[in-house]
Design a protein around this motif. Structure first.
Motif, short mmCIF file in Angstrom:
data_model
loop_
_atom_site.label_atom_id
_atom_site.label_comp_id
_atom_site.label_asym_id
_atom_site.label_seq_id
_atom_site.Cartn_x
_atom_site.Cartn_y
_atom_site.Cartn_z
N ALA A 164 11.72 1.51 -2.29
CA ALA A 164 11.70 2.44 -3.40
C ALA A 164 12.83 3.44 -3.19
O ALA A 164 13.26 3.68 -2.05
N VAL A 165 13.28 4.05 -4.26
CA VAL A 165 14.35 5.03 -4.18
C VAL A 165 13.90 6.18 -3.29
O VAL A 165 12.80 6.73 -3.44
N GLY A 166 14.72 6.50 -2.30
CA GLY A 166 14.42 7.62 -1.41
C GLY A 166 13.51 7.28 -0.24
O GLY A 166 13.23 8.13 0.58
N LEU A 167 13.03 6.03 -0.14
CA LEU A 167 12.16 5.62 0.96
C LEU A 167 12.82 4.47 1.71
O LEU A 167 13.58 3.69 1.14
N SER A 168 12.50 4.36 2.99
CA SER A 168 13.03 3.23 3.75
C SER A 168 12.28 1.96 3.38
O SER A 168 11.12 2.00 2.97
N SER A 169 12.95 0.82 3.52
CA SER A 169 12.32 -0.47 3.22
C SER A 169 11.35 -0.83 4.34
O SER A 169 11.61 -0.57 5.51
N HIS B 288 0.84 -1.20 0.00
CA HIS B 288 0.00 0.00 0.00
C HIS B 288 0.88 1.24 0.00
O HIS B 288 1.79 1.38 0.82
N ASN B 289 0.60 2.16 -0.91
CA ASN B 289 1.35 3.40 -1.07
C ASN B 289 0.65 4.52 -0.29
O ASN B 289 -0.41 4.98 -0.68
N ASN B 290 1.25 4.95 0.82
CA ASN B 290 0.68 6.04 1.63
C ASN B 290 1.25 7.41 1.26
O ASN B 290 0.93 8.40 1.93
N THR B 291 2.08 7.46 0.24
CA THR B 291 2.66 8.75 -0.15
C THR B 291 1.66 9.50 -1.02
O THR B 291 0.67 8.93 -1.49
N GLY B 292 1.93 10.73 -1.26
CA GLY B 292 1.07 11.54 -2.12
C GLY B 292 1.50 11.47 -3.57
O GLY B 292 1.04 12.25 -4.40
N ARG C 226 2.92 8.84 -7.06
CA ARG C 226 3.02 7.51 -7.67
C ARG C 226 4.43 6.97 -7.44
O ARG C 226 5.41 7.69 -7.58
N LEU C 227 4.52 5.69 -7.07
CA LEU C 227 5.81 5.04 -6.90
C LEU C 227 6.03 4.10 -8.07
O LEU C 227 5.32 3.11 -8.23
N ASP C 228 7.00 4.42 -8.91
CA ASP C 228 7.34 3.60 -10.07
C ASP C 228 8.51 2.70 -9.72
O ASP C 228 9.43 3.10 -9.00
N GLN C 229 8.46 1.47 -10.24
CA GLN C 229 9.55 0.52 -10.07
C GLN C 229 9.85 0.24 -8.59
O GLN C 229 11.01 0.14 -8.17
N LEU D 210 9.03 -5.87 -9.81
CA LEU D 210 9.02 -4.42 -9.87
C LEU D 210 7.58 -4.02 -10.16
O LEU D 210 6.99 -4.46 -11.15
N VAL D 211 7.00 -3.21 -9.28
CA VAL D 211 5.60 -2.81 -9.44
C VAL D 211 5.48 -1.30 -9.40
O VAL D 211 6.31 -0.61 -8.80
N ASP D 212 4.45 -0.80 -10.04
CA ASP D 212 4.10 0.62 -9.99
C ASP D 212 2.85 0.74 -9.13
O ASP D 212 1.88 -0.01 -9.34
N VAL D 213 2.86 1.68 -8.18
CA VAL D 213 1.73 1.84 -7.28
C VAL D 213 1.33 3.31 -7.25
O VAL D 213 2.14 4.18 -6.90
N ALA D 214 0.09 3.60 -7.60
CA ALA D 214 -0.42 4.97 -7.58
C ALA D 214 -0.54 5.46 -6.14
O ALA D 214 -0.60 4.66 -5.20
N ALA D 215 -0.56 6.78 -5.97
CA ALA D 215 -0.70 7.38 -4.64
C ALA D 215 -1.98 6.89 -3.98
O ALA D 215 -3.05 6.91 -4.59
N GLY D 216 -1.88 6.38 -2.75
CA GLY D 216 -3.05 5.91 -2.01
C GLY D 216 -3.58 4.56 -2.46
O GLY D 216 -4.58 4.09 -1.93
N ALA D 217 -2.92 3.92 -3.41
CA ALA D 217 -3.40 2.64 -3.95
C ALA D 217 -2.62 1.46 -3.37
O ALA D 217 -1.62 1.63 -2.68
#
Length: 188
Positions: A118-123, A45-49, A51-54, A84-91
């Protein structure tokens, strides 16, 4: 030890709904049975505002789980499967992995861990812990005459049990259905 690690990882994932990414993994069962298939579902689940690509998702399975719907041998060690997945914001994105339980010890723990980075985020990671069970084969596959011979040898030692054994054998012996061959063979 594996349980403590999985519990720590799971609690960290559950505690952090304010984290940028939350990972859960589940197979929908509590007991992994030897030689039976299972499907592990990893949800990210992507809680960022944004889209997270790759986003890299890694699922680590123990050596007792064989990848795929059929398998005959356990791996030499833990196996990592990556997507490798792409996740939209809030998705939420979901990936699945089919496995078959190899040789397991009754009551042992089977721990599967999924992590996302993801790049720039903690695992972040999540885990699924199941108990192992061994499968019991329904039929021995021994021909009826071998069973009868075994009982006959037993009766030579305890002759007073003959009437009970004969009745038991007559009632419990395997019977084939009409039109079915008596010789059964398994295929995999």
């Amino acid at each position: 030890m594996a349980f403590v690690v999985a519990l720590t990882v799971t609690l960290a994932a559950l505690r952090g709904t304010d984290h940028d990414v939350v990972v859960t993994v589940d197979d929908g069962i509590d007991t992994v049975t030897e030689n039976l298939p299972a499907t592990y579902r990893v949800s990210v689940h992507n809680n960022t505002g944004q889209r997270l690509d790759q986003l890299e998702v890694t699922l680590t399975t123990p050596s007792s789980l064989v990848l795929g719907r059929t398998g005959s041998a356990s791996a030499q060690g833990a196996t990592e499967t990556k997507w490798l997945v792409d996740v939209a914001a809030g998705a939420t994105a979901q990936v699945e992995l089919d496995v078959v339980a190899g040789a397991v010890s009754m009551g042992s723990e089977i721990t599967v861990i999924a992590c996302a980075s993801a790049v720039g985020l903690s695992s972040t990671c999540g885990a699924d812990v199941d108990r192992a069970a061994t499968a019991v084969k329904a039929e021995s596959g021994a021909p009826w005459w071998a069973t009868l011979t075994m009982w006959w040898q037993f009766l030579l030692v305890a002759p007073g049990l003959l009437p009970f054994v004969l009745v038991g054998f007559a009632v419990c012996r395997p019977r084939g259905r009409r039109g079915e061959a008596h010789d059964r063979s398994e295929s995999s």
